[in-house]
Enzyme design. Structure first.
Site, PDB file in Angstrom:
ATOM      1  N   GLY A  16      15.682 128.861 -91.758  1.00  0.00           N
ATOM      2  CA  GLY A  16      15.572 127.730 -90.847  1.00  0.00           C
ATOM      3  C   GLY A  16      15.316 126.426 -91.566  1.00  0.00           C
ATOM      4  O   GLY A  16      15.961 125.398 -91.288  1.00  0.00           O
ATOM      5  N   GLU A  36       8.937 124.913-101.599  1.00  0.00           N
ATOM      6  CA  GLU A  36       8.865 126.357-101.400  1.00  0.00           C
ATOM      7  C   GLU A  36       8.088 126.948-102.557  1.00  0.00           C
ATOM      8  O   GLU A  36       8.420 126.734-103.718  1.00  0.00           O
ATOM      9  CB  GLU A  36      10.276 126.955-101.335  1.00  0.00           C
ATOM     10  CG  GLU A  36      10.323 128.472-101.365  1.00  0.00           C
ATOM     11  CD  GLU A  36       9.520 129.130-100.253  1.00  0.00           C
ATOM     12  OE1 GLU A  36       8.633 129.943-100.582  1.00  0.00           O
ATOM     13  OE2 GLU A  36       9.760 128.816 -99.068  1.00  0.00           O
ATOM     14  N   CYS A  44      13.831 136.666 -94.498  1.00  0.00           N
ATOM     15  CA  CYS A  44      15.081 137.354 -94.182  1.00  0.00           C
ATOM     16  C   CYS A  44      15.843 137.749 -95.438  1.00  0.00           C
ATOM     17  O   CYS A  44      16.221 138.904 -95.616  1.00  0.00           O
ATOM     18  CB  CYS A  44      15.957 136.470 -93.300  1.00  0.00           C
ATOM     19  SG  CYS A  44      17.521 137.258 -92.861  1.00  0.00           S
ATOM     20  N   CYS A  49      15.465 141.063 -93.610  1.00  0.00           N
ATOM     21  CA  CYS A  49      16.749 141.516 -93.067  1.00  0.00           C
ATOM     22  C   CYS A  49      17.730 142.012 -94.114  1.00  0.00           C
ATOM     23  O   CYS A  49      18.287 143.107 -93.990  1.00  0.00           O
ATOM     24  CB  CYS A  49      17.421 140.385 -92.289  1.00  0.00           C
ATOM     25  SG  CYS A  49      16.321 139.365 -91.303  1.00  0.00           S
ATOM     26  N   LYS A  52      16.506 145.040 -96.366  1.00  0.00           N
ATOM     27  CA  LYS A  52      16.303 146.166 -95.440  1.00  0.00           C
ATOM     28  C   LYS A  52      17.647 146.757 -95.020  1.00  0.00           C
ATOM     29  O   LYS A  52      17.820 147.982 -95.005  1.00  0.00           O
ATOM     30  CB  LYS A  52      15.534 145.695 -94.213  1.00  0.00           C
ATOM     31  CG  LYS A  52      15.402 146.725 -93.107  1.00  0.00           C
ATOM     32  CD  LYS A  52      14.866 146.086 -91.842  1.00  0.00           C
ATOM     33  CE  LYS A  52      15.902 145.146 -91.222  1.00  0.00           C
ATOM     34  NZ  LYS A  52      15.384 144.462 -90.013  1.00  0.00           N
ATOM     35  N   ALA A 116       3.103 123.427-100.645  1.00  0.00           N
ATOM     36  CA  ALA A 116       2.798 122.116-100.084  1.00  0.00           C
ATOM     37  C   ALA A 116       1.984 122.298 -98.814  1.00  0.00           C
ATOM     38  O   ALA A 116       2.082 123.323 -98.136  1.00  0.00           O
ATOM     39  CB  ALA A 116       4.086 121.353 -99.779  1.00  0.00           C
ATOM     40  N   GLY A 177       4.397 151.778 -84.770  1.00  0.00           N
ATOM     41  CA  GLY A 177       5.696 152.229 -84.281  1.00  0.00           C
ATOM     42  C   GLY A 177       6.551 151.109 -83.739  1.00  0.00           C
ATOM     43  O   GLY A 177       7.403 151.345 -82.867  1.00  0.00           O
ATOM     44  N   TYR A 179       9.367 147.833 -84.511  1.00  0.00           N
ATOM     45  CA  TYR A 179      10.702 147.927 -85.108  1.00  0.00           C
ATOM     46  C   TYR A 179      10.648 148.038 -86.624  1.00  0.00           C
ATOM     47  O   TYR A 179      11.458 148.759 -87.233  1.00  0.00           O
ATOM     48  CB  TYR A 179      11.582 146.758 -84.660  1.00  0.00           C
ATOM     49  CG  TYR A 179      11.264 145.423 -85.290  1.00  0.00           C
ATOM     50  CD1 TYR A 179      11.934 145.000 -86.429  1.00  0.00           C
ATOM     51  CD2 TYR A 179      10.316 144.575 -84.730  1.00  0.00           C
ATOM     52  CE1 TYR A 179      11.649 143.772 -87.009  1.00  0.00           C
ATOM     53  CE2 TYR A 179      10.027 143.355 -85.297  1.00  0.00           C
ATOM     54  CZ  TYR A 179      10.700 142.955 -86.439  1.00  0.00           C
ATOM     55  OH  TYR A 179      10.404 141.742 -87.015  1.00  0.00           O
ATOM     56  N   GLU A 183      12.195 151.271 -88.498  1.00  0.00           N
ATOM     57  CA  GLU A 183      13.303 151.064 -89.433  1.00  0.00           C
ATOM     58  C   GLU A 183      13.014 151.699 -90.790  1.00  0.00           C
ATOM     59  O   GLU A 183      13.853 152.412 -91.351  1.00  0.00           O
ATOM     60  CB  GLU A 183      13.580 149.570 -89.596  1.00  0.00           C
ATOM     61  CG  GLU A 183      14.236 148.952 -88.374  1.00  0.00           C
ATOM     62  CD  GLU A 183      14.347 147.439 -88.445  1.00  0.00           C
ATOM     63  OE1 GLU A 183      15.184 146.877 -87.734  1.00  0.00           O
ATOM     64  OE2 GLU A 183      13.575 146.814 -89.220  1.00  0.00           O
ATOM     65  N   GLY A 300       2.032 144.650 -87.647  1.00  0.00           N
ATOM     66  CA  GLY A 300       2.187 143.306 -87.120  1.00  0.00           C
ATOM     67  C   GLY A 300       2.315 142.234 -88.183  1.00  0.00           C
ATOM     68  O   GLY A 300       2.102 142.468 -89.376  1.00  0.00           O
ATOM     69  N   ASP A 341       9.337 131.451 -87.391  1.00  0.00           N
ATOM     70  CA  ASP A 341       8.267 132.389 -87.077  1.00  0.00           C
ATOM     71  C   ASP A 341       6.884 131.754 -87.058  1.00  0.00           C
ATOM     72  O   ASP A 341       5.961 132.292 -86.456  1.00  0.00           O
ATOM     73  CB  ASP A 341       8.269 133.536 -88.094  1.00  0.00           C
ATOM     74  CG  ASP A 341       9.478 134.451 -87.952  1.00  0.00           C
ATOM     75  OD1 ASP A 341      10.373 134.122 -87.146  1.00  0.00           O
ATOM     76  OD2 ASP A 341       9.534 135.474 -88.651  1.00  0.00           O
ATOM     77  N   ALA A 379      18.994 143.358 -82.764  1.00  0.00           N
ATOM     78  CA  ALA A 379      19.230 144.749 -83.141  1.00  0.00           C
ATOM     79  C   ALA A 379      18.032 145.282 -83.900  1.00  0.00           C
ATOM     80  O   ALA A 379      17.387 144.557 -84.663  1.00  0.00           O
ATOM     81  CB  ALA A 379      20.490 144.867 -83.997  1.00  0.00           C
ATOM     82  N   HIS A 473      40.196 152.959 -75.997  1.00  0.00           N
ATOM     83  CA  HIS A 473      40.001 154.407 -76.093  1.00  0.00           C
ATOM     84  C   HIS A 473      40.659 154.955 -77.360  1.00  0.00           C
ATOM     85  O   HIS A 473      41.724 154.495 -77.749  1.00  0.00           O
ATOM     86  CB  HIS A 473      40.617 155.080 -74.859  1.00  0.00           C
ATOM     87  CG  HIS A 473      40.452 156.566 -74.838  1.00  0.00           C
ATOM     88  ND1 HIS A 473      39.261 157.182 -74.532  1.00  0.00           N
ATOM     89  CD2 HIS A 473      41.331 157.563 -75.118  1.00  0.00           C
ATOM     90  CE1 HIS A 473      39.412 158.489 -74.592  1.00  0.00           C
ATOM     91  NE2 HIS A 473      40.673 158.743 -74.962  1.00  0.00           N
ATOM     92  N   GLU A 478      33.646 152.080 -74.835  1.00  0.00           N
ATOM     93  CA  GLU A 478      34.436 152.026 -73.600  1.00  0.00           C
ATOM     94  C   GLU A 478      33.585 152.362 -72.385  1.00  0.00           C
ATOM     95  O   GLU A 478      33.918 151.974 -71.254  1.00  0.00           O
ATOM     96  CB  GLU A 478      35.640 152.951 -73.680  1.00  0.00           C
ATOM     97  CG  GLU A 478      35.320 154.431 -73.774  1.00  0.00           C
ATOM     98  CD  GLU A 478      36.579 155.270 -73.901  1.00  0.00           C
ATOM     99  OE1 GLU A 478      37.410 155.246 -72.956  1.00  0.00           O
ATOM    100  OE2 GLU A 478      36.738 155.938 -74.938  1.00  0.00           O
TER     101      GLU A 478
END
Length: 490
Positions: A16, A36, A44, A49, A52, A116, A177, A179, A183, A300, A341, A379, A473, A478
């Site tokens: 972001g 940074e 991520c 992300c 992972k 910073a 338990g 995500y 995962e 968490g 976040d 997802a 199909h 479908e």
């Protein structure tokens, strides 16, 4: 001549923050600085992300080999080399970080590779003691995983640590338990690790659709993951600090259901002692005592606002120390904004990027752009995957009368391979308007499917418009356009 060193100073080099910085500089000609203190790309790209998902890919190949024989292929199982994979993964992360740095450099964003903090409404203090001024400050420092308030919790690791393990454990206890825990349970199970999960709630994946949660839990147990719901840790300690209880005996790979699945570790992937020097003794709320080679806390995450100087200058923080912002990501201090976040709104990378874009359009484009947090598809990379958008059945039923269209079946590929794995397709429909309020998919590549279905749900298409779409199909998806009669109403 500006009264400030920068038009914009961004604190945080995640997805972001980088997007906001380079668009403000590249498209609007703003003079931009960015600080940074770790690696560019943020959670991520560096510790979330991307690595992972690479681990998800890697962990699935043993199962692919198992299936191949049913399709006529004589493929032999090998062993998983964690060190080889880890080196390849790190090389890819290095490449991606280089891309982020290049994008910033190409738009003349000045980078400060240090921490910073906010010193004033228009002042940033760097770790080396220097200060910079900016007309606008954007805080995009993300979040971090936390350990529970438990004696000896330091013996366990958190999700950030998984990517840096020198060796894989033979057994692991995953506490939580959600995500992230689910995962990594699937990933490590695929690598041949004996996985046990303690989840305090009555079911995994709290907050998601109940039917989907149940199917994923069943699939995890079938794969050999030992899930204990309504369970948490009471005590934990090193083996050397406790009286002996029977030590688990491991096969070459792992014990129990995993021993019959040929995803074993090779001789170069010995038991890791990361986080503890020796096996970890754990006593649970159900009274059981057991040793594990490793404990992972997936309990968490919290926003990164500690020691940022925010409250000192008038920025308001919420109950979880998240930065409070309005619909334009503006804080109580007009010159200071926050995205991602650290605001604890919708904690997803694509959302942080959109928030960054909306901020730039508002502040530098002169077009006030509120952030849209409605109907965001997402997802969960369990195995099988879980894709979801919109309301769960439970949420929708509380809101209005609904119809539920749901089906669960063994897909062609896995049924042919004589596996019991099931998938689920589910639509939640408003009785009054016929609009599809939610869609939930548990299936291989559900993340890919939900991206496309998310467009239809975001556009507020009706069930009849789904039905009017011709099926492709033979595919699993479908079913989304062929479920004619509701499974139930509520």
């Amino acid at each position: 001549m500006s009264d400030f060193d920068f038009d914009l100073f961004v604190i945080g080099g995640g997805s972001g923050g980088v997007r906001a910085a380079r668009v403000a500089a590249g498209e609007y000609g703003a003079k931009v600085g960015l600080a940074e203190d770790d690696r560019y790309g943020g959670t991520c790209v560096i510790r979330g992300c991307v690595p992972k998902k690479l681990m998800v890919f890697a962990s699935g190949y043993a199962e692919t080999v198992d299936e191949a024989k049913f399709f006529g292929w004589d493929i032999k199982h090998g062993s998983f080399d964690w060190h080889f994979f880890k080196d390849r993964m790190n090389s890819e992360l290095d490449r991606l970080e280089g891309v982020y740095r290049k994008l910033l450099a190409n738009t003349d964003v000045e980078m400060f590779d240090q921490r910073a903090r906010v010193k004033g409404a228009h002042t940033i203090e760097l770790a080396n003691g220097e200060t910079r001024t900016a007309k606008h400050i954007l805080v995009a420092t993300g979040g971090r995983p936390i350990r529970p308030d438990l004696a000896n919790a330091h013996l366990g690791i958190v999700s950030d640590d998984i990517f840096h393990l020198e060796r894989l454990p033979k057994s692991i206890l995953i506490v939580g338990g959600g995500y992230i825990g689910c995962e990594f349970a699937g990933i490590l199970n695929g690598f041949g690790v004996e996985v046990t999960m303690y989840n305090r709630a009555a079911q995994i994946l709290r907050g998601f659709d109940e039917e989907a949660r149940g199917l994923i839990a069943d699939s995890m147990r079938t794969a050999g993951i030992d899930i204990h719901c309504g369970t948490s840790i009471v005590e934990m300690a090193l083996e050397s600090e406790r009286e002996k209880v029977p030590m688990p005996s491991h096969s070459d790979a792992a014990t129990g259901a995993l021993a019959s699945r040929p995803g074993e570790l090779n001789e170069h992937a010995d038991v890791s002692r990361a986080g503890a020097q020796g096996p970890i003794w754990v006593k649970s709320t159900n009274g059981a005592e057991k040793y594990f080679d490793m404990v992972l806390f997936a309990t968490g995450r919290v926003p990164n606002t500690d020691n940022m100087g925010l409250e000192d200058v008038g920025v308001k923080l919420g109950r979880r120390n998240e930065i409070k912002v309005d619909e334009y990501s503006q804080t109580a201090v007009p010159s200071i904004y926050a995205i991602g976040d650290v605001t604890d709104r919708v904690n997803l990378t694509p959302v942080a990027i959109r928030e960054g874009m909306a901020f730039v359009q508002t502040v530098f484009g002169g077009v006030p752009t509120p952030v849209d947090h409605l109907l965001v598809p997402s997802a969960v990379f369990t195995q099988p995957e879980f894709g979801t958008v919109g309301l769960t059945e439970e949420q929708a039923a509380e809101q209005e009368p609904i119809e539920v269209y749901s089906t669960s079946f063994r897909p062609m590929q896995t049924a042919f391979a004589e596996r019991q794995t099931r998938v689920m397709m589910k639509l939640i429909v408003s009785k009054a308007t016929r609009v599809v309020l939610g869609c939930h998919i548990v299936a291989p590549n559900a993340g890919e499917l939900i991206q496309l279905v998310g467009i239809a749900v975001k556009a507020q298409l009706t069930k009849e418009q789904f039905d009017a779409t011709c099926a492709v199909h033979p595919t699993m998806s479908e079913e989304l356009v062929t479920m004619r009669n509701p499974t139930r109403t509520a």
